[in-house]
Design a protein around this motif. Structure first.
Motif, PDB file in Angstrom:
ATOM      1  N   THR A  24       0.826  -1.202   0.000  1.00 37.23           N
ATOM      2  CA  THR A  24       0.000   0.000   0.000  1.00 37.23           C
ATOM      3  C   THR A  24       0.863   1.256   0.000  1.00 37.23           C
ATOM      4  N   ILE A  28       1.396   4.407  -3.044  1.00 35.53           N
ATOM      5  CA  ILE A  28       1.191   5.839  -2.791  1.00 35.53           C
ATOM      6  C   ILE A  28       2.465   6.630  -3.039  1.00 35.53           C
ATOM      7  N   SER A  29       3.567   6.170  -2.478  1.00 28.74           N
ATOM      8  CA  SER A  29       4.817   6.945  -2.549  1.00 28.74           C
ATOM      9  C   SER A  29       5.376   7.010  -3.962  1.00 28.74           C
ATOM     10  N   ARG A  32       3.844   9.644  -6.098  1.00 27.94           N
ATOM     11  CA  ARG A  32       4.179  11.026  -5.751  1.00 27.94           C
ATOM     12  C   ARG A  32       5.658  11.343  -5.937  1.00 27.94           C
ATOM     13  N   ALA A  52       3.125  13.025   0.517  1.00 29.95           N
ATOM     14  CA  ALA A  52       3.317  11.579   0.398  1.00 29.95           C
ATOM     15  C   ALA A  52       3.569  10.948   1.763  1.00 29.95           C
ATOM     16  N   ALA A  55       0.172  10.841   3.495  1.00 23.27           N
ATOM     17  CA  ALA A  55      -0.774   9.903   2.886  1.00 23.27           C
ATOM     18  C   ALA A  55      -0.388   8.455   3.179  1.00 23.27           C
ATOM     19  N   VAL A  56       0.905   8.162   3.135  1.00 21.01           N
ATOM     20  CA  VAL A  56       1.358   6.799   3.431  1.00 21.01           C
ATOM     21  C   VAL A  56       1.022   6.424   4.864  1.00 21.01           C
ATOM     22  N   ALA A  59      -2.716   5.794   5.363  1.00 22.13           N
ATOM     23  CA  ALA A  59      -3.165   4.531   4.774  1.00 22.13           C
ATOM     24  C   ALA A  59      -2.755   3.337   5.634  1.00 22.13           C
TER      25      ALA A  59
END
Length: 271
Positions: A24, A28-29, A32, A52, A55-56, A59
């Protein structure tokens, strides 16, 4: 040695979950990384944080809330989430992007660090560096492994170098050594080795675990910087302590080695 884990072995489920969390995080990373609209701010300690990073961690926390609701969580960006009273002493420790300065500048040496601690000891560690196409992981009693994913993994081990004069020494930077008064000792250490390079952040420790370098030292670190690294280095046969020689992830510093050099390193860094 097989790169798979015995189904009934302790921490096997936790290690599998760590891989899911890393998958996951990577999705995401990587989306970005080098993005033109990447948002960067300065935290109170003047270190950078990106959208980033945030967001990481959000999540990972969301997944842990569903799958491990009785476990605590400590993350670099959002602090501590404490489980209900009586849930035990398990805590996940997350650094969503270790090497944020590299991430911001487009340097591919950055990773998500995921650890599980029982009490004050890390028992599971995973480091995922998607821009390098590599992942490292370990759990107490499982050994240490590296590869792109579990199906293409190989066991890793530290080197057999026995003398500092033959050793490759890794560090992050010299700034912290000046502040703690150990700069002369650190320079002596670097000059006493066969080779020295400043790979920095998680990467030097993973190179120690793989046997590519023999020593990695840092004077100032937080728990989320350290927790995932310790099981990987130690399960690969190495030694990981703070500068005082304590095998304590809360010590705020790190000396990682193949074990054979460790006593000499501590003596040199504590003249």
């Amino acid at each position: 040695m097989s790169a798979t884990f015995p189904a009934m072995a302790r921490y096997a489920d936790d290690l599998s979950l760590a891989h899911v969390l890393a998958d996951t995080a990577d999705s995401i990373s990587t989306a970005r990384f080098r993005a033109q609209d990447l948002h960067v701010e300065s935290k109170p300690d003047l270190t950078p944080v990106t959208d980033a990073d945030q967001a990481v961690e959000r999540a990972i926390r969301a997944t842990l809330a569903r799958t491990r609701p009785r476990d605590g969580v400590l993350g670099e960006e959002y602090g501590t989430t404490t489980p209900a009273a009586g849930s035990g002493t398990r805590q996940w420790v997350i650094d969503p992007i270790d090497g944020t300065k590299n991430f911001v500048r487009g340097v591919p040496i950055w990773a998500t660090l995921i650890a599980l601690m029982e009490g004050d000891q890390p028992v599971v560690g995973l480091v995922s560096a998607p821009a390098l196409g590599r992942r490292w992981w370990a759990a107490t009693g499982h050994g240490a492994y590296a590869g792109r994913h579990t199906a293409a993994a190989t066991p890793i081990n530290v080197s057999g170098v026995r003398r500092l004069a033959d050793a490759s020494v890794c560090y992050s930077s010299l700034d912290g050594w000046t502040e703690n008064g150990r700069l002369p000792a650190m320079l002596d250490l670097l000059q006493g080795g066969w080779r020295s390079r400043a790979y920095g952040d998680f990467y030097g420790y993973m190179l120690v675990a793989e046997g590519a370098v023999d020593v990695m030292v840092e004077p100032e670190l937080s728990l989320w910087d350290l927790a995932a690294l310790i099981p990987i280095v130690t399960e690969a046969g190495g030694t990981f302590t703070d500068l005082a020689g304590r095998p304590d992830p809360a010590g705020g510093s790190a000396v990682a080695s193949n074990g054979l050099l460790h006593e000499d390193l501590l003596r040199r860094l504590n003249p």
